[in-house]
Scaffold this motif. Sequence first.
Motif, mmCIF file in Angstrom:
data_model
loop_
_atom_site.group_PDB
_atom_site.id
_atom_site.type_symbol
_atom_site.label_atom_id
_atom_site.label_comp_id
_atom_site.label_asym_id
_atom_site.label_seq_id
_atom_site.Cartn_x
_atom_site.Cartn_y
_atom_site.Cartn_z
ATOM 1 N N UNK A 162 0.837 -1.211 0.000
ATOM 2 C CA UNK A 162 0.000 0.000 0.000
ATOM 3 C C UNK A 162 0.867 1.254 0.000
ATOM 4 N N UNK A 163 1.926 1.246 0.813
ATOM 5 C CA UNK A 163 2.829 2.400 0.874
ATOM 6 C C UNK A 163 3.464 2.672 -0.485
ATOM 7 N N UNK A 164 3.890 1.617 -1.153
ATOM 8 C CA UNK A 164 4.511 1.769 -2.471
ATOM 9 C C UNK A 164 3.478 2.274 -3.477
ATOM 10 N N UNK A 165 2.265 1.726 -3.417
ATOM 11 C CA UNK A 165 1.207 2.149 -4.350
ATOM 12 C C UNK A 165 0.870 3.626 -4.167
ATOM 13 N N UNK A 166 0.891 4.095 -2.912
ATOM 14 C CA UNK A 166 0.573 5.492 -2.633
ATOM 15 C C UNK A 166 1.686 6.439 -3.056
ATOM 16 N N UNK A 167 2.924 5.946 -3.029
ATOM 17 C CA UNK A 167 4.056 6.823 -3.337
ATOM 18 C C UNK A 167 5.137 6.040 -4.080
ATOM 19 N N UNK A 168 4.914 5.839 -5.354
ATOM 20 C CA UNK A 168 5.876 5.070 -6.162
ATOM 21 C C UNK A 168 7.259 5.710 -6.148
ATOM 22 N N UNK A 169 7.309 7.000 -6.021
ATOM 23 C CA UNK A 169 8.598 7.693 -5.990
ATOM 24 C C UNK A 169 9.456 7.280 -4.809
ATOM 25 N N UNK A 170 8.795 6.741 -3.770
ATOM 26 C CA UNK A 170 9.531 6.321 -2.572
ATOM 27 C C UNK A 170 10.436 5.134 -2.851
ATOM 28 N N UNK A 171 10.190 4.410 -3.942
ATOM 29 C CA UNK A 171 11.046 3.269 -4.262
ATOM 30 C C UNK A 171 11.692 3.379 -5.637
ATOM 31 N N UNK A 172 11.122 4.180 -6.517
ATOM 32 C CA UNK A 172 11.638 4.254 -7.884
ATOM 33 C C UNK A 172 13.059 4.786 -7.974
ATOM 34 N N UNK A 173 13.474 5.540 -6.987
ATOM 35 C CA UNK A 173 14.834 6.072 -7.046
ATOM 36 C C UNK A 173 15.868 5.101 -6.470
ATOM 37 N N UNK A 174 15.430 3.919 -6.053
ATOM 38 C CA UNK A 174 16.372 2.903 -5.544
ATOM 39 C C UNK A 174 17.226 2.380 -6.694
ATOM 40 N N UNK A 175 18.347 1.803 -6.344
ATOM 41 C CA UNK A 175 19.267 1.230 -7.350
ATOM 42 C C UNK A 175 18.527 0.233 -8.236
ATOM 43 N N UNK A 176 18.923 0.201 -9.495
ATOM 44 C CA UNK A 176 18.298 -0.706 -10.453
ATOM 45 C C UNK A 176 18.472 -2.166 -10.017
ATOM 46 N N UNK A 177 19.643 -2.522 -9.508
ATOM 47 C CA UNK A 177 19.884 -3.914 -9.098
ATOM 48 C C UNK A 177 18.987 -4.301 -7.924
ATOM 49 N N UNK A 178 18.734 -3.354 -7.035
ATOM 50 C CA UNK A 178 17.862 -3.622 -5.895
ATOM 51 C C UNK A 178 16.413 -3.810 -6.356
ATOM 52 N N UNK A 179 15.986 -3.007 -7.303
ATOM 53 C CA UNK A 179 14.636 -3.155 -7.850
ATOM 54 C C UNK A 179 14.505 -4.472 -8.618
ATOM 55 N N UNK A 180 15.556 -4.870 -9.322
ATOM 56 C CA UNK A 180 15.549 -6.151 -10.038
ATOM 57 C C UNK A 180 15.466 -7.310 -9.037
ATOM 58 N N UNK A 181 16.159 -7.188 -7.919
ATOM 59 C CA UNK A 181 16.094 -8.223 -6.881
ATOM 60 C C UNK A 181 14.677 -8.305 -6.307
ATOM 61 N N UNK A 182 14.062 -7.152 -6.069
ATOM 62 C CA UNK A 182 12.686 -7.126 -5.569
ATOM 63 C C UNK A 182 11.748 -7.809 -6.556
ATOM 64 N N UNK A 183 11.940 -7.542 -7.828
ATOM 65 C CA UNK A 183 11.104 -8.167 -8.860
ATOM 66 C C UNK A 183 11.254 -9.687 -8.836
ATOM 67 N N UNK A 184 12.492 -10.169 -8.730
ATOM 68 C CA UNK A 184 12.754 -11.609 -8.715
ATOM 69 C C UNK A 184 12.168 -12.266 -7.468
ATOM 70 N N UNK A 185 12.339 -11.617 -6.326
ATOM 71 C CA UNK A 185 11.812 -12.150 -5.072
ATOM 72 C C UNK A 185 10.285 -12.197 -5.129
ATOM 73 N N UNK A 186 9.690 -11.156 -5.685
ATOM 74 C CA UNK A 186 8.230 -11.097 -5.805
ATOM 75 C C UNK A 186 7.720 -12.180 -6.748
ATOM 76 N N UNK A 187 8.431 -12.402 -7.840
ATOM 77 C CA UNK A 187 8.030 -13.449 -8.793
ATOM 78 C C UNK A 187 8.070 -14.827 -8.120
ATOM 79 N N UNK A 188 9.102 -15.096 -7.341
ATOM 80 C CA UNK A 188 9.233 -16.357 -6.612
ATOM 81 C C UNK A 188 8.103 -16.503 -5.593
ATOM 82 N N UNK A 189 7.828 -15.434 -4.876
ATOM 83 C CA UNK A 189 6.742 -15.433 -3.890
ATOM 84 C C UNK A 189 5.405 -15.733 -4.561
#
Length: 138
Positions: free
Chosen positions: A60-87
């Motif tokens: 919910x926090x991310x949905x309300x404020x995408x900018x709060x995570x979009x500025x994170x490192x690309x590799x960290x966002x890619x890791x989040x994507x992979x972890x989410x896909x596995x989940x």
Amino acid sequence: MSDNALSSEDRVRELIDITEALSAIFARENELLETRRPGEIAPLQSEKARLAAAYAQSIRDVAENRGAVQSAEHTLLAELKAVTKNFEARASRQRALLDGARRASEGVAKAIAEEAAASDGAYDSRPDPAPISINESA
């Protein structure tokens, strides 16, 4: 540290940690379901509920404020994507396992009900009455 003070990287790392922990519980539950030991799932439920609530709040926090995570490192966002896909894959597997178990138990209950109806009392636990013969000439 308050939510407002968290950096983009910290928010993403926190979401990764929550997602990995929740995914690990799903993996354990799936293993227990696959090995037909569903009774061992109960002790995992309080931690699963806690993590699910934290995960939902983070999403919910991310949905309300995408900018709060979009500025994170690309590799960290890619890791989040992979972890989410596995989940999501583990959650989907669990839905399939639970649906299969539900259908199987419904099938067993239906078969028992049909057998009971077809037997027309054949499984009545009372003994059959003994035949009586009356000799009226005695």
